[in-house]
Write an enzyme that holds these catalytic residues in place. Structure first.
Site, short mmCIF file in Angstrom:
data_model
loop_
_atom_site.label_atom_id
_atom_site.label_comp_id
_atom_site.label_asym_id
_atom_site.label_seq_id
_atom_site.Cartn_x
_atom_site.Cartn_y
_atom_site.Cartn_z
N GLY A 31 22.62 -4.13 -7.29
CA GLY A 31 21.74 -3.28 -6.49
C GLY A 31 20.29 -3.57 -6.78
O GLY A 31 19.97 -4.52 -7.51
N ASP A 165 20.05 9.24 -2.41
CA ASP A 165 20.37 7.90 -1.89
C ASP A 165 21.80 7.86 -1.34
O ASP A 165 22.58 6.97 -1.66
CB ASP A 165 20.18 6.84 -2.99
CG ASP A 165 20.06 5.42 -2.42
OD1 ASP A 165 19.88 5.29 -1.19
OD2 ASP A 165 20.16 4.46 -3.20
N1 LIG Z 1 32.06 3.37 -10.98
C1 LIG Z 1 32.14 2.35 -10.13
N2 LIG Z 1 33.32 1.83 -9.80
C2 LIG Z 1 33.41 0.79 -8.95
N3 LIG Z 1 32.35 0.22 -8.33
C3 LIG Z 1 31.14 0.72 -8.62
C4 LIG Z 1 30.96 1.79 -9.52
N4 LIG Z 1 29.65 2.08 -9.59
C5 LIG Z 1 29.05 1.22 -8.76
N5 LIG Z 1 29.91 0.39 -8.18
C6 LIG Z 1 29.64 -0.68 -7.20
O1 LIG Z 1 28.40 -1.28 -7.50
C7 LIG Z 1 27.49 -1.12 -6.41
C8 LIG Z 1 26.08 -0.93 -6.94
O2 LIG Z 1 26.05 0.23 -7.79
P1 LIG Z 1 24.84 1.26 -7.77
O3 LIG Z 1 24.65 1.71 -6.36
O4 LIG Z 1 25.05 2.30 -8.79
O5 LIG Z 1 23.64 0.30 -8.20
P2 LIG Z 1 22.16 0.26 -7.64
O6 LIG Z 1 21.48 -0.80 -8.44
O7 LIG Z 1 21.55 1.60 -7.67
O8 LIG Z 1 22.44 -0.20 -6.14
P3 LIG Z 1 21.63 0.09 -4.79
O9 LIG Z 1 20.27 -0.45 -4.97
O10 LIG Z 1 22.44 -0.66 -3.76
O11 LIG Z 1 21.67 1.58 -4.53
C9 LIG Z 1 28.05 0.08 -5.61
O12 LIG Z 1 27.74 -0.04 -4.24
C10 LIG Z 1 29.54 -0.05 -5.82
O13 LIG Z 1 30.12 -0.91 -4.87
#
Ligand SMILES: Nc1ncnc2c1ncn2[C@@H]1O[C@H](COP(=O)(O)OP(=O)(O)OP(=O)(O)O)[C@@H](O)[C@H]1O
Length: 375
Positions: A31, A165
């Site tokens: 992400g 979000d």
């Molecule tokens: N507990 C979990 N189990 C399985 N997959 C997960 C889990 N947490 C996150 N993911 C996967 O990882 C992806 C990215 O996680 P997350 O959204 O927490 O990160 P981010 O860096 O905040 O991303 P973004 O910028 O897209 O919001 C999620 O879209 C999901 O597909």
């Protein structure tokens, strides 16, 4: 595969801190703020033998978990750890362990590691899976998923926690059971009345209109807009409002809801000086446009969408009203069963959808009788 020993891993449930080995096996998500990896953990415990020797006892590998790594010291304030430590709900991802550890590529940079339960898939990939075959999710699946999102929001909002979000990729699912859990609390914040917050949060397609206008005194109702967008997307197979750039996002919204009125704009941000989109883009009525845009949705689903995709946050349904809506009546039927995409058998949901804690029941107030299943 990467394996390393961490001296201090804290168990979120017992608060106990001990050394653990971590084995990362695959990347499952990337992400804007962090990387998510599939991982297993193994504890080591030491005990003293009768001869005074220290015996290292190894336990078995546990997992799989999803580890989210984010830089530990940045100017961006993430309250993710703090919020995940406070929450405990069947529809909110569970934090199991946490620790800080340097980045293997840059030993000077510390990363916060959040070790969460792992779910196999997210709602974005589920919607896509149907879309590639020119299909949308069955309405019964949409009912089960949307109810769980509303239930998670009812719980979070009762503490003032706003996710900020909401989007399909932040909604984890288990296709075998249709269990759903909200993840990614990297933007989440506990909102205090009359305390301003930044308006530049939330992913573009899912941003509530008051955020687009620059409102800084918004409420947890911005998440309800996100819920409406996710619900609509499950019926359309693609995002409902796909603005090509940030300011065109409001134009997309006005194509469905009609132009925002001046009062709403003033209430959201008195110094707003961006485009007003006050020309009617369609001559048909709003209910007609909803029916046309959500052509695959039942009349009950369209009715719910008209109650959540509403300009004024005060007029948008709150989570308990959403759960009580007639769209979810089939879930309340004792004979309600669903066949998941992955399992060739009908499954029952009564226990998993309505296992409200006493606290949750109290938050539902008078609406509890309408939310609970009929006996
Ligand atoms: N507990 C979990 N189990 C399985 N997959 C997960 C889990 N947490 C996150 N993911 C996967 O990882 C992806 C990215 O996680 P997350 O959204 O927490 O990160 P981010 O860096 O905040 O991303 P973004 O910028 O897209 O919001 C999620 O879209 C999901 O597909």
């Amino acid at each position: 595969m990467v394996q390393f020993l961490v001296k201090a891993v804290t168990n979120n449930h017992t608060d106990e801190t001990r050394p653990m080995e971590v084995r990362e096996t695959a990347k499952i998500g990337e992400g804007a703020f962090g990387t998510v990896l599939r991982a297993y953990l193994k504890g080591t415990s030491s005990s003293e033998s009768s001869t005074g020797n220290i015996l290292e006892q190894e336990s078995d590998w546990i997992g799989p978990f999803a580890i989210k790594k984010v830089p530990a010291q940045t100017e961006y304030k993430s309250r993710e750890l703090e919020i995940l430590r406070k929450t405990s709900h069947p529809n909110v991802v569970t934090l199991e362990f946490f620790f800080t550890y340097p980045n293997p590529e840059d030993r000077n940079k510390l990363y916060q590691h959040l070790v969460m339960e792992s779910l196999p898939c997210n709602l974005q990939s589920e919607i896509k899976r149907y879309r590639v075959s020119n299909l949308i999710l069955p309405e019964s699946h949409i009912q089960v998923y949307a109810f769980q999102i509303a239930r998670a929001m009812n719980y979070l909002h009762s503490f003032g926690i706003c996710h900020r979000d909401i989007k399909p990729s932040n909604v984890l699912i288990e296709p075998d059971t249709l269990l759903l859990k909200i993840c990614d609390f990297g933007s989440a914040k506990r909102l205090e009345p009359n305390q301003p917050s930044v308006s530049y949060i939330c992913s573009r397609y899912y941003r509530a209109p008051e955020l687009i206008i620059g409102c800084s005194l918004y409420t947890t109702q911005i998440d309800i807009w996100g819920l409406g967008c996710v619900l609509g997307e499950m019926f359309m197979g693609r995002p409902v409002f796909q603005g090509q750039e940030p300011m065109l996002q409001l134009r997309e919204i006005s194509k469905l809801l009609g132009p925002p009125d001046k009062e709403f704009i003033y209430e959201s941000n008195p110094s707003y000086n961006g485009p007003m989109y006050n020309h009617k883009l369609y001559s048909s009525s709003v209910p007609t446009r909803f029916k046309k845009v959500f052509a695959e949705a039942s009349p009950e689903a369209v009715d719910l969408l008209t109650k959540v995709l509403v300009y004024r946050p005060q007029d948008r349904f709150v989570p308990s009203q959403i759960m009580a809506h007639i769209f979810f009546d089939p879930l309340r039927d004792p004979n309600f069963r669903v066949t998941p995409r992955t399992v060739n058998a009908k499954i029952e949901f009564r226990d998993s959808l309505f296992n409200f804690s006493d606290y949750e029941l109290r938050t539902l107030g008078d609406l509890a009788a309408r939310v609970l299943p009929r006996e």
